[in-house]
Motif scaffolding. Structure first.
Motif, mmCIF file in Angstrom:
data_model
loop_
_atom_site.group_PDB
_atom_site.id
_atom_site.type_symbol
_atom_site.label_atom_id
_atom_site.label_comp_id
_atom_site.label_asym_id
_atom_site.label_seq_id
_atom_site.Cartn_x
_atom_site.Cartn_y
_atom_site.Cartn_z
ATOM 1 N N LEU A 4 0.823 -1.209 0.000
ATOM 2 C CA LEU A 4 0.000 0.000 0.000
ATOM 3 C C LEU A 4 0.859 1.261 0.000
ATOM 4 O O LEU A 4 0.389 2.320 -0.391
ATOM 5 N N ALA A 5 2.109 1.164 0.449
ATOM 6 C CA ALA A 5 3.015 2.318 0.436
ATOM 7 C C ALA A 5 3.702 2.423 -0.923
ATOM 8 O O ALA A 5 3.938 1.419 -1.595
ATOM 9 N N ASP A 6 4.023 3.665 -1.326
ATOM 10 C CA ASP A 6 4.727 3.925 -2.577
ATOM 11 C C ASP A 6 4.089 3.137 -3.726
ATOM 12 O O ASP A 6 4.739 2.353 -4.415
ATOM 13 N N HIS A 7 2.799 3.358 -3.906
ATOM 14 C CA HIS A 7 2.016 2.609 -4.895
ATOM 15 C C HIS A 7 1.428 3.597 -5.895
ATOM 16 O O HIS A 7 0.415 4.239 -5.635
ATOM 17 N N ALA A 8 2.052 3.719 -7.070
ATOM 18 C CA ALA A 8 1.645 4.726 -8.043
ATOM 19 C C ALA A 8 0.216 4.518 -8.532
ATOM 20 O O ALA A 8 -0.530 5.486 -8.736
ATOM 21 N N ALA A 9 -0.178 3.263 -8.755
ATOM 22 C CA ALA A 9 -1.537 3.003 -9.234
ATOM 23 C C ALA A 9 -2.572 3.358 -8.173
ATOM 24 O O ALA A 9 -3.666 3.853 -8.493
ATOM 25 N N LEU A 10 -2.272 3.111 -6.909
ATOM 26 C CA LEU A 10 -3.165 3.530 -5.827
ATOM 27 C C LEU A 10 -3.260 5.048 -5.790
ATOM 28 O O LEU A 10 -4.338 5.624 -5.577
ATOM 29 N N HIS A 11 -2.136 5.714 -5.988
ATOM 30 C CA HIS A 11 -2.100 7.175 -6.034
ATOM 31 C C HIS A 11 -3.062 7.702 -7.089
ATOM 32 O O HIS A 11 -3.863 8.619 -6.852
ATOM 33 N N THR A 12 -3.022 7.092 -8.292
ATOM 34 C CA THR A 12 -3.891 7.527 -9.379
ATOM 35 C C THR A 12 -5.346 7.135 -9.116
ATOM 36 O O THR A 12 -6.269 7.908 -9.391
ATOM 37 N N ALA A 13 -5.557 5.936 -8.579
ATOM 38 C CA ALA A 13 -6.923 5.495 -8.280
ATOM 39 C C ALA A 13 -7.590 6.402 -7.260
ATOM 40 O O ALA A 13 -8.817 6.590 -7.281
ATOM 41 N N ALA A 14 -6.790 6.985 -6.374
ATOM 42 C CA ALA A 14 -7.337 7.878 -5.361
ATOM 43 C C ALA A 14 -7.755 9.219 -5.948
ATOM 44 O O ALA A 14 -8.335 10.053 -5.249
ATOM 45 N N GLY A 15 -7.448 9.438 -7.232
ATOM 46 C CA GLY A 15 -7.852 10.676 -7.874
ATOM 47 C C GLY A 15 -6.914 11.820 -7.626
ATOM 48 O O GLY A 15 -7.279 12.985 -7.805
ATOM 49 N N GLN A 16 -5.687 11.504 -7.210
ATOM 50 C CA GLN A 16 -4.732 12.558 -6.919
ATOM 51 C C GLN A 16 -4.051 13.033 -8.192
ATOM 52 O O GLN A 16 -3.854 12.272 -9.142
ATOM 53 N N ALA A 17 -3.686 14.283 -8.220
ATOM 54 C CA ALA A 17 -2.927 14.824 -9.341
ATOM 55 C C ALA A 17 -1.496 14.307 -9.257
ATOM 56 O O ALA A 17 -0.840 14.460 -8.237
ATOM 57 N N VAL A 18 -1.027 13.691 -10.315
ATOM 58 C CA VAL A 18 0.325 13.144 -10.339
ATOM 59 C C VAL A 18 1.268 14.178 -10.925
ATOM 60 O O VAL A 18 1.051 14.698 -12.007
ATOM 61 N N LYS A 19 2.341 14.500 -10.206
ATOM 62 C CA LYS A 19 3.318 15.484 -10.670
ATOM 63 C C LYS A 19 4.298 14.819 -11.634
ATOM 64 O O LYS A 19 5.394 14.442 -11.269
ATOM 65 N N GLY A 20 3.872 14.669 -12.878
ATOM 66 C CA GLY A 20 4.733 14.013 -13.862
ATOM 67 C C GLY A 20 4.466 12.523 -13.873
ATOM 68 O O GLY A 20 4.074 11.945 -12.872
ATOM 69 N N PRO A 21 4.658 11.869 -15.007
ATOM 70 C CA PRO A 21 4.347 10.443 -15.105
ATOM 71 C C PRO A 21 5.266 9.605 -14.230
ATOM 72 O O PRO A 21 6.438 9.894 -14.092
ATOM 73 N N PHE A 22 4.707 8.552 -13.660
ATOM 74 C CA PHE A 22 5.503 7.656 -12.840
ATOM 75 C C PHE A 22 6.372 6.745 -13.691
ATOM 76 O O PHE A 22 7.170 6.006 -13.165
ATOM 77 N N THR A 23 6.222 6.808 -14.996
ATOM 78 C CA THR A 23 6.967 5.880 -15.836
ATOM 79 C C THR A 23 8.326 6.392 -16.254
ATOM 80 O O THR A 23 9.208 5.619 -16.544
ATOM 81 N N ASP A 24 8.526 7.716 -16.310
ATOM 82 C CA ASP A 24 9.810 8.159 -16.826
ATOM 83 C C ASP A 24 10.262 9.505 -16.259
ATOM 84 O O ASP A 24 11.035 10.209 -16.882
ATOM 85 N N SER A 25 9.816 9.875 -15.061
ATOM 86 C CA SER A 25 10.245 11.137 -14.476
ATOM 87 C C SER A 25 11.710 11.088 -14.067
ATOM 88 O O SER A 25 12.247 10.035 -13.760
ATOM 89 N N LYS A 26 12.339 12.239 -14.031
ATOM 90 C CA LYS A 26 13.701 12.311 -13.512
ATOM 91 C C LYS A 26 13.682 12.138 -12.000
ATOM 92 O O LYS A 26 12.713 12.467 -11.319
#
Length: 474
Positions: free
Chosen positions: A17-39
């Motif tokens: 449940l921690a550090d879970h990008a898909a959970l972050h998105t499912a929660a409806g939160q704004a993602v600061k840059g894509p989790f796939t290729d951010s610096k």
């Protein structure tokens, strides 16, 4: 006021449940840059607040994955699911069957607007997910894939011309320059979990006999990782090749099932320039390199990366099969090889240095196909991962990504003497040799009555291997 439609979070290789990008998105939160290729950047996401978003947690027991998994990996998976269900206060919906049917049915039952997942980049996962996404679209349900089980999603790191890397060292340099996102600040509290209905009881774990597996689940993973950070990372570079010592992270099973994300580990190592931290980042990169190779070349899960090796001559027939059985049982007469194979049977795990030694022995001393060994490992390893397992076997066999492969033929006796200098590792797993003191356990001028003679003469089989390799690489 209209109630917002719930969503499904389909867990796969991300049982945390921690550090879970898909959970972050499912929660409806704004993602600061894509989790796939951010610096890579410092610090966690801190903007998360409890959203009240209604999310159904789902896991599907898929026979296509369970049947070849083997007892250790199946047991660890089921224990991990129990830990995840407990962390969700019993709200994990577990189904068994075809994911296309089960995921769509679960989404329809709650009127879900979307199904969220961590992307699966393995060959079967890609095909399965395409089929599930298509079926969901037919019902007007969105498919949302965020992140992957890797710090840098396979396919993101390429040469300047867009071609994939074929050799580890330049990939490592490019992977380090590319960077990765900071950990997502997620937990069970950021959503309103929909109670599971019609959930299958998580099956009882298969009988392990006397095998000892590590504790499963996210909490166990974090405890093991923090203990290593405190007591092991400083000496990792020097100790990781010593099977007689506790010098490795033992995090591979947790990474395999996503009880911890490599992004979490890399964030904790950020700023540490010690040899141990650098070596560990390199090992994490090897995992990502092999995933990248498999993403670009999915056929290498079963076929030679270097197709010249399709012409390689291996031994076959009843004698070859008997030799393979002796190798599997740890009855080769070479102490370091036998210790490794017996550790695998006892713990569902084997020290990485010893994995290379036993693999070299199978392919280059017994002249048997790497696929035989890879299949045996996948049946018995609790951390069995398709990309890492198959491509590490090919690296040893010479058919993989290594630039100069076939000259590397491990001498099992000198490997034992170098990395298990006092014989403690051998004696731990080969009880017949516990009466043999010190380093002489590797040479055995006098063999105990119940310990077998060497199956082969290494120097002779080395020459046979070199001739066979030379015939296809010249």
């Amino acid at each position: 006021m209209t109630m917002e439609a719930p969503v499904v979070l389909w867990f796969r290789r991300d049982l945390r449940l921690a550090d879970h990008a898909a959970l972050h998105t499912a929660a409806g939160q704004a993602v600061k840059g894509p989790f796939t290729d951010s610096k890579a950047v410092k610090g966690p996401f801190t903007a998360l607040v409890q959203s009240g978003k209604r999310v159904l947690a789902l896991y599907v027991l898929d026979g296509r994955l369970l049947r070849p998994a083997g007892v250790p990996r199946t047991a660890f998976l089921l224990d991990s699911l129990r830990e995840l269900d407990a962390a969700l206060s019993g709200r994990l919906l577990v189904r068994r069957g075809d994911p296309v049917r089960e995921v769509v049915d679960a989404a329809k039952e709650i009127g879900a607007s979307a199904v969220h997942v961590t992307a699966d980049l393995a060959p079967y996962g890609r095909k399965r997910d395409a089929a599930v996404a298509k079926a969901l679209a037919e019902h007007g349900i969105e498919w949302v894939a965020t992140g992957s089980p890797y710090a840098v999603t396979p396919g993101r790191v390429t040469k300047p011309d867009g071609d994939p890397y074929r050799v580890f060292t330049p990939f490592h340099r490019a992977w380090t320059r590319h960077g990765w996102p900071r950990p997502a600040d997620t937990s069970a509290s950021i959503v309103d979990w929909v109670p599971s209905k019609k959930s299958l009881a998580i099956p009882k774990s298969p009988d392990l006999g006397e095998m000892r597996l590590p504790p499963a689940g996210e909490q166990a993973a974090l405890e093991a990782w923090h203990a290593f950070l405190e007591n092991g990372v400083a000496d990792y570079a020097a100790e990781r090749d010593r099977p007689d010592r506790e010098g490795t992270t033992r995090m591979s099973a947790y990474l395999r099932w996503g009880a911890i994300h490599p992004r979490t580990m890399l964030a904790d190592l950020a700023g540490d320039a010690s040899e141990g931290a650098q070596a560990l980042r390199g090992e994490l990169c090897w995992r990502e390199f092999h995933a990248d190779v498999l993403w670009h070349r999915p056929e290498t899960a079963r076929q030679n990366y270097d197709r010249r090796f399709d012409r390689m001559s291996y031994d076959t027939g009843p004698e070859a099969e008997e030799a393979f059985e002796h190798w599997c049982a740890g009855r080769t007469g070479f102490p370091i090889v036998d210790a490794g194979m017996r550790q695998l049977l006892a713990e569902g795990w084997m020290h990485n240095r010893v994995r290379m030694v036993v693999a070299s022995f199978l392919v280059k001393d017994l002249h048997l196909p790497w696929r035989w060994g890879a299949r045996h490992f996948m049946r018995h390893l609790v951390d069995g991962d398709l990309a890492s397992n198959q491509l590490n076997w090919q690296w040893v066999a010479g058919s993989g990504t290594d630039a100069a492969p076939y000259f590397r033929i491990f001498n099992p006796t000198t490997q034992g003497q170098k990395f298990d200098p006092q014989g403690d590792y051998v004696r731990r797993y080969v009880p017949e040799l516990r009466g043999v003191a010190g380093k002489s356990v590797h040479t055995l001028k006098e063999r105990p009555e119940h310990y077998p003679a060497p199956m082969v003469e290494h120097a002779q089989e080395r020459q046979v291997a070199l001739r066979r390799y030379g015939s296809i690489t010249s």
